[in-house]
Scaffold this motif. Structure first.
Motif, short mmCIF file in Angstrom:
data_model
loop_
_atom_site.label_atom_id
_atom_site.label_comp_id
_atom_site.label_asym_id
_atom_site.label_seq_id
_atom_site.Cartn_x
_atom_site.Cartn_y
_atom_site.Cartn_z
N ALA B 99 0.87 -1.19 0.00
CA ALA B 99 0.00 0.00 0.00
C ALA B 99 0.90 1.23 0.00
O ALA B 99 1.84 1.32 0.78
N GLU B 100 0.61 2.08 -0.91
CA GLU B 100 1.46 3.27 -1.02
C GLU B 100 1.24 4.20 0.16
O GLU B 100 0.10 4.45 0.57
N ALA B 101 2.31 4.66 0.74
CA ALA B 101 2.21 5.57 1.89
C ALA B 101 1.63 6.90 1.42
O ALA B 101 2.01 7.40 0.36
N PRO B 102 0.69 7.45 2.20
CA PRO B 102 0.10 8.71 1.74
C PRO B 102 1.12 9.84 1.74
O PRO B 102 1.94 9.95 2.66
N ALA B 103 1.08 10.58 0.74
CA ALA B 103 2.03 11.69 0.64
C ALA B 103 1.65 12.78 1.64
O ALA B 103 0.50 12.86 2.08
N ASP B 104 2.61 13.58 2.07
CA ASP B 104 2.34 14.65 3.02
C ASP B 104 1.48 15.72 2.35
O ASP B 104 1.98 16.55 1.59
N ASN B 105 0.21 15.63 2.67
CA ASN B 105 -0.73 16.58 2.08
C ASN B 105 -1.06 17.65 3.13
O ASN B 105 -1.59 17.32 4.19
N PRO B 106 -0.80 18.92 2.89
CA PRO B 106 -1.07 19.95 3.90
C PRO B 106 -2.54 20.06 4.27
O PRO B 106 -2.88 20.35 5.42
N ILE B 107 -3.42 19.80 3.32
CA ILE B 107 -4.87 19.89 3.60
C ILE B 107 -5.27 18.80 4.61
O ILE B 107 -6.02 19.06 5.57
N MET B 108 -4.72 17.58 4.38
CA MET B 108 -5.04 16.47 5.28
C MET B 108 -4.51 16.74 6.68
O MET B 108 -5.18 16.43 7.68
N THR B 109 -3.33 17.32 6.78
CA THR B 109 -2.74 17.63 8.08
C THR B 109 -3.64 18.64 8.83
O THR B 109 -3.92 18.48 10.01
N ARG B 110 -4.07 19.64 8.12
CA ARG B 110 -4.96 20.67 8.68
C ARG B 110 -6.26 20.05 9.15
O ARG B 110 -6.77 20.36 10.23
N LEU B 111 -6.79 19.15 8.31
CA LEU B 111 -8.06 18.47 8.62
C LEU B 111 -7.91 17.62 9.89
O LEU B 111 -8.82 17.59 10.74
N ASP B 112 -6.76 16.94 10.01
CA ASP B 112 -6.50 16.14 11.22
C ASP B 112 -6.51 17.01 12.47
O ASP B 112 -7.06 16.63 13.50
N GLU B 113 -5.89 18.19 12.35
CA GLU B 113 -5.85 19.12 13.48
C GLU B 113 -7.26 19.55 13.89
O GLU B 113 -7.62 19.56 15.08
#
Lengths: 68, 146
Positions: B99-113
């Motif tokens: 499974a490909e590791a998810p790339a560092d997506n800034p939107i996803m990081t923000r959403l996690d926060e």
């Protein structure tokens, strides 16, 4: 009329010219350019690849003809 | 002693109209340019590359291909113009279903926060409710006692 040495030389040159091998072409070029060192190095490399001691074999060859 | 073969002349392309000199020229030509197999590849399957001898590598400018019996490596050996043998080893790149590791997506990081904050707020609100409920229960009990 060719002497035996010239005949051998011509036969060898004909064989090299008719060969499609790049190694043969390289040797042919070196002969035509008079590159004696290059030919010797080629011989040494071939001997090395085949696991033959070039100097020892050359000595044996020379002894056969009474050369040192 | 050579056996008589009635088809020999046909096999050799015998032409009675040719004189001896022409026939000789034809024979020389056929010897000088032997028909070459096109599309064939030199080489063999080996247990170990150590078992390959120098004579297995032809001086044709192409070389030979050696495949390990367990398919773990392929080696190509060819003569260089300098009279030395060149070796190139190829190893397989086996594709695994990773499974490909998810790339560092800034939107996803923000959403996690944002999700983490929401969870914290939710927890704090539910904690206050529990205290409030406990307080109201305690008031009810004291009223009943009176």
């Amino acid at each position: 009329m060719l002497n035996p040495m010239q005949m051998m030389y011509q036969q060898m040159m004909n064989k090299l010219k008719s060969s499609s091998s790049p190694q043969a072409n390289n040797v042919l070029n070196m002969i035509q350019n008079g590159d004696a060192k290059g030919i010797e190095q080629f011989g040494r490399n071939i001997a090395q690849s085949r696991g033959i001691d070039f100097d020892a074999e050359y000595q044996k060859f020379c002894k056969q003809f009474g050369m040192k | 002693m050579q056996q008589y073969n009635p088809y020999w002349n046909q096999m050799m392309g015998y032409n009675p109209m040719m004189n001896a000199q022409q026939r000789l020229a034809q024979m020389e030509q056929s010897q000088m340019f032997p028909t070459q197999m096109s599309g064939s590849l030199n080489g063999r399957v080996v247990d170990s590359f150590d078992s390959i001898s120098v004579n297995d590598v032809p001086m044709d400018g192409i070389g030979a291909v050696f495949l390990k019996r367990d398919n773990s490596e392929i080696q190509v050996r060819s003569w260089g113009n300098d009279g030395l043998i060149r070796m190139t080893t190829y190893k397989p790149d086996i594709a695994e279903n990773k499974a490909e590791a998810p790339a560092d997506n800034p939107i996803m990081t923000r959403l996690d926060e944002v999700v983490t904050r929401l969870e914290k707020i939710e927890k704090s609100i539910s904690g206050k409710r529990v205290i409030k409920n406990a307080k109201s229960n305690a008031d009810d009990v004291s009223a009943n006692d009176e």
